[in-house]
Design an enzyme around this catalytic site. Structure first.
Site, PDB file in Angstrom:
ATOM      1  N   ASP A  92       0.797  -1.236   0.000  1.00 39.36           N
ATOM      2  CA  ASP A  92       0.000   0.000   0.000  1.00 39.36           C
ATOM      3  C   ASP A  92       0.824   1.279   0.000  1.00 39.36           C
ATOM      4  O   ASP A  92       0.341   2.328  -0.421  1.00 39.36           O
ATOM      5  CB  ASP A  92      -1.046   0.002   1.143  1.00 39.36           C
ATOM      6  CG  ASP A  92      -0.460   0.172   2.542  1.00 39.36           C
ATOM      7  OD1 ASP A  92       0.761  -0.003   2.707  1.00 39.36           O
ATOM      8  OD2 ASP A  92      -1.239   0.473   3.478  1.00 39.36           O
ATOM      9  N   GLU A 118       4.683 -10.331   4.538  1.00 40.84           N
ATOM     10  CA  GLU A 118       3.454 -10.846   3.925  1.00 40.84           C
ATOM     11  C   GLU A 118       3.635 -11.494   2.563  1.00 40.84           C
ATOM     12  O   GLU A 118       2.949 -11.144   1.597  1.00 40.84           O
ATOM     13  CB  GLU A 118       2.386  -9.741   3.860  1.00 40.84           C
ATOM     14  CG  GLU A 118       2.057  -9.190   5.243  1.00 40.84           C
ATOM     15  CD  GLU A 118       0.764  -8.394   5.308  1.00 40.84           C
ATOM     16  OE1 GLU A 118       0.136  -8.152   4.262  1.00 40.84           O
ATOM     17  OE2 GLU A 118       0.383  -8.025   6.440  1.00 40.84           O
ATOM     18  N   TYR A 157      -4.893  -8.347  11.800  1.00 41.30           N
ATOM     19  CA  TYR A 157      -5.798  -7.184  11.886  1.00 41.30           C
ATOM     20  C   TYR A 157      -7.193  -7.595  12.337  1.00 41.30           C
ATOM     21  O   TYR A 157      -8.184  -7.247  11.700  1.00 41.30           O
ATOM     22  CB  TYR A 157      -5.817  -6.448  10.544  1.00 41.30           C
ATOM     23  CG  TYR A 157      -4.536  -5.688  10.320  1.00 41.30           C
ATOM     24  CD1 TYR A 157      -4.399  -4.382  10.781  1.00 41.30           C
ATOM     25  CD2 TYR A 157      -3.444  -6.282   9.707  1.00 41.30           C
ATOM     26  CE1 TYR A 157      -3.209  -3.681  10.623  1.00 41.30           C
ATOM     27  CE2 TYR A 157      -2.252  -5.589   9.540  1.00 41.30           C
ATOM     28  CZ  TYR A 157      -2.146  -4.290  10.004  1.00 41.30           C
ATOM     29  OH  TYR A 157      -0.977  -3.604   9.854  1.00 41.30           O
ATOM     30  N   GLU A 180       2.348  -6.836  13.398  1.00 39.50           N
ATOM     31  CA  GLU A 180       1.433  -5.755  13.010  1.00 39.50           C
ATOM     32  C   GLU A 180       0.056  -6.046  13.581  1.00 39.50           C
ATOM     33  O   GLU A 180      -0.446  -7.167  13.486  1.00 39.50           O
ATOM     34  CB  GLU A 180       1.269  -5.659  11.473  1.00 39.50           C
ATOM     35  CG  GLU A 180       2.466  -5.118  10.732  1.00 39.50           C
ATOM     36  CD  GLU A 180       2.218  -4.949   9.231  1.00 39.50           C
ATOM     37  OE1 GLU A 180       1.043  -4.830   8.815  1.00 39.50           O
ATOM     38  OE2 GLU A 180       3.210  -4.953   8.485  1.00 39.50           O
TER      39      GLU A 180
HETATM   40  C1  GCB Z   1      -0.401  -4.978   6.220  1.00 42.39           C
HETATM   41  C2  GCB Z   1       0.874  -4.595   5.564  1.00 42.39           C
HETATM   42  C3  GCB Z   1       1.168  -3.121   5.699  1.00 42.39           C
HETATM   43  C4  GCB Z   1      -0.101  -2.324   5.457  1.00 42.39           C
HETATM   44  C5  GCB Z   1      -1.123  -2.719   6.506  1.00 42.39           C
HETATM   45  C6  GCB Z   1      -2.455  -2.004   6.311  1.00 42.39           C
HETATM   46  O1  GCB Z   1      -0.658  -6.095   6.538  1.00 42.39           O
HETATM   47  O2  GCB Z   1       1.977  -5.352   6.016  1.00 42.39           O
HETATM   48  O3  GCB Z   1       2.166  -2.783   4.772  1.00 42.39           O
HETATM   49  O4  GCB Z   1       0.123  -0.949   5.485  1.00 42.39           O
HETATM   50  O5  GCB Z   1      -1.376  -4.071   6.430  1.00 42.39           O
HETATM   51  O6  GCB Z   1      -2.640  -0.944   6.883  1.00 42.39           O
HETATM   52  O7  GCB Z   1      -3.289  -2.521   5.578  1.00 42.39           O
END
Ligand code: GCB
Length: 612
Positions: free
Chosen positions: A183, A425, A478, A514
């Site tokens: 992103d 990832e 997430y 993350e």
């Molecule tokens: C992820 C990625 C990271 C993104 C993040 C997001 O899993 O590793 O590069 O910025 O999610 O905010 O979606």
């Protein structure tokens, strides 16, 4: 090609450095005629002599410094040039003359006075050119030209794809876009300092130091690699070790060997010791047969012992709990361009947060940032540029291995680096991922066996094929953002179950690399609703509860890293609707002002550090 970028240019008794940073001339090759600059040999004369140039800051990304959309969104070649003078004494003394660019994204060709002196592929590692034979006599200006290409393909690291839009009823003829899966915005240009420097004809090419600390003795195993000028024999090496006050504490006459320091000051992370980041200096010298000094180069050394196993990671015999974050090299106007003020600000904020670590998501960071991490005692998970790999073949594996060798060679002496992250990832559910990661891990271990290998994994534990090749396992999760959105009440159960499964499957340390939620600064909604600052806070608190449960369980839970340190710029594509003016998962805004979540982190990290 990926190559050795050389020791960072430093002034020593035998070397001199001149900065070439400043405002250069700049010109884009037209999008529909990418090779124009090469065909017309724009490198053979100043860019200004054959077309319109604009001023361009070096270092900086070129994308955001003007009002021009075409410049921001450029895909293809861009050209930079400037003039430099070689100091007369370098020429009179017959020194080697080199140009080193800290990084150029993504690939580049470098010319001096119209002669190609080097080419490099890979946007986050140094580019070195020996220009001794290309420079003019003293008093005459030399033309330095750099052609930069930002195109990403299936064979580059990171990967991307040029997509041609063939429906000519909907797109102009030949229309294409640069697609990529990650992103963050694919900023391009000369991103890090450009230095002109000299070395003697016989010179130190590399120094490697591996430390150990047992009881009251600090051990430094060193190797000084040198290159002798044609016809020169009988060179010898010595090393001197100095403490932080520059008092000599050890000496050896050898190119390879071991020195010991009794009652040493060990290198400790921030908050684990009242004096974190203690650095010695190991100065390597090469001498001629008559004892005269030929070349000298210092490296900073932190005395520490790192180990890992099924129960976790230890430093100097103490178990480590890593509490930090993922970052980006990203800021207003300069994009990914190096800025010392930003480096100081970011370390100030990291320490304010009580963070003891960060991951160089998702590419190697500037050496100046790494120097600061060493000196402040902030541990680094040093990540390669292999973000979101989507195919796994042998060509890419050998390229990826080259990048790892290049990265290890650049950062191998850094005490702050406690782990190499091979990738972020990767689509590691694909069958080819197993042998791919086995190959890349083997190559990286051969380059450095003193740090655990890892990757930040997104796919579920049952599907991933990379973890068997890793020493410690980090996962990006997430919960309640990308899955079960809005259901904060599920986070604790889901995180604990997930991480426990990983640990039970591999019996290797596990951690969260993350987790996070976007928050628009100033958007308040109570009860917490997605995108509000309250939602980001609640999501963090629920994750904290999960981490505490894991810490109290039999799982070797090695650490927590939130995403992200600060808001950052992203690409515009079909994912843009989820990125209002960029990714807003920062606990600081892009201009480094706090969101309320940063105060929760600070409370937690400071109390973790004080053992409460
Ligand atoms: C992820 C990625 C990271 C993104 C993040 C997001 O899993 O590793 O590069 O910025 O999610 O905010 O979606």
């Amino acid at each position: 090609q990926f190559t050795w970028g050389g020791l960072y240019p430093r002034d020593t008794a035998t070397r001199e450095v001149k900065s070439l940073d400043g405002i250069w001339n700049f010109r884009l090759s037209p999008k529909d005629d990418p090779d124009k600059g090469f065909r017309e040999e724009w490198y053979s004369a100043p860019l200004a002599s054959s077309g319109n140039v604009i001023a361009m800051a070096v270092p900086s990304s070129y994308n955001d410094v003007t009002q021009d959309k075409d410049l921001r969104d450029h895909v293809g070649w861009a050209w930079y040039d400037t003039f430099f003078m070689t100091p007369r004494r370098w020429l009179e003394d017959g020194e080697r003359v080199l140009v080193r660019l800290g990084s150029v994204h993504y690939s580049c060709v470098v010319y001096v006075n119209g002669v190609a002196v080097t080419a490099h592929e890979g946007g986050h590692l140094p580019v070195l050119a020996d220009v001794t034979l290309a420079v003019k006599p003293a008093g005459q200006a030399n033309l330095l030209t750099v052609a930069v290409n930002n195109v990403l393909t299936n064979e580059t690291i990171p990967q991307g794809e040029i997509q041609y839009k063939t429906d000519e009823t909907m797109y102009p003829p030949g229309y294409f876009i640069q697609q990529y899966d990650f992103d963050f915005f694919n900023y391009a240009g000369i991103h890090r300092p450009v230095l002109l420097y000299s070395t003697p004809q016989s010179y130190i090419d590399d120094i490697t130091v591996v430390t150990d600390a047992t009881g009251t003795t600090g051990v430094l195993n060193f190797t000084v690699d040198y290159v002798a000028a044609a016809g020169v024999t009988d060179l010898s090496c010595s090393v001197d070790v100095f403490d932080a006050n520059m008092s000599s504490v050890a000496h050896a006459d050898a190119c390879q060997g071991t020195v010991t320091i009794s009652n040493p000051q060990l290198w400790w992370p921030y908050l684990m010791n009242p004096k974190p980041g203690y650095l010695y200096t190991l100065r390597g010298s090469i001498k001629a047969a008559d004892g005269s000094l030929v070349d000298q180069y210092p490296v900073k050394v932190g005395l520490r012992a790192l180990s890992w196993g099924a129960t976790g990671i230890s430093l100097n015999g103490k178990p480590l709990y890593i509490h930090g974050c993922g970052k980006h090299e990203d800021s207003d106007i300069r994009g990914k361009g190096f800025d010392p003020a930003l480096v100081v600000k970011d370390f100030s904020l990291l320490k304010w947060l009580g963070a003891n670590a960060f991951r160089t998501s998702h590419y190697p960071y500037a050496e100046e940032i790494m120097d600061q991490a060493d000196a402040e005692g902030i541990m680094v998970i040093d990540e390669s540029p292999a973000v979101n790999l989507k195919t796994f073949d042998e060509t890419l594996a050998s390229r990826h291995s080259e990048v790892m060798r290049e990265l290890v060679r650049r950062d191998k002496n850094r005490p702050a680096v406690i782990s190499w992250s091979l990738a972020n990832e990767p689509r590691s559910y694909q069958a080819e991922a197993a042998s791919y990661f086995a190959n890349v891990s083997a190559a990286t271990r051969a380059a450095d066996g003193t740090r655990p290998l890892t990757a930040a994994i997104i796919v579920p534990y049952k599907e991933d094929l990379a973890a068997p090749s890793l020493d410690v396992i980090w996962v990006n999760r997430y919960y309640s953002w990308y899955t079960d959105t809005g259901h904060l009440e599920l986070i604790q159960q889901q995180v604990v179950t997930d991480l426990t499964r990983w640990y039970n499957k591999y019996n290797k340390p596990v951690g969260i690399s993350e987790y996070g939620a976007d928050a628009l600064p100033g958007l308040h909604m109570d009860p917490a609703y997605t995108w509000s600052e309250e939602y980001q806070m609640q999501l963090f608190l629920a994750n904290f509860a999960a981490f505490d449960e894991l810490r109290g369980s039999s799982v070797a839970f090695m650490g927590e890293m939130f995403w992200n340190f600060a808001d950052f710029m992203t690409k515009q594509d079909t994912t843009a609707p989820g990125r209002p003016g960029g990714n807003k998962k920062g606990v600081f805004t892009r201009s480094r002002q706090p969101k309320p979540t940063s105060f929760l982190i600070r409370d937690r990290y400071l109390s973790l550090a004080s053992g409460k």
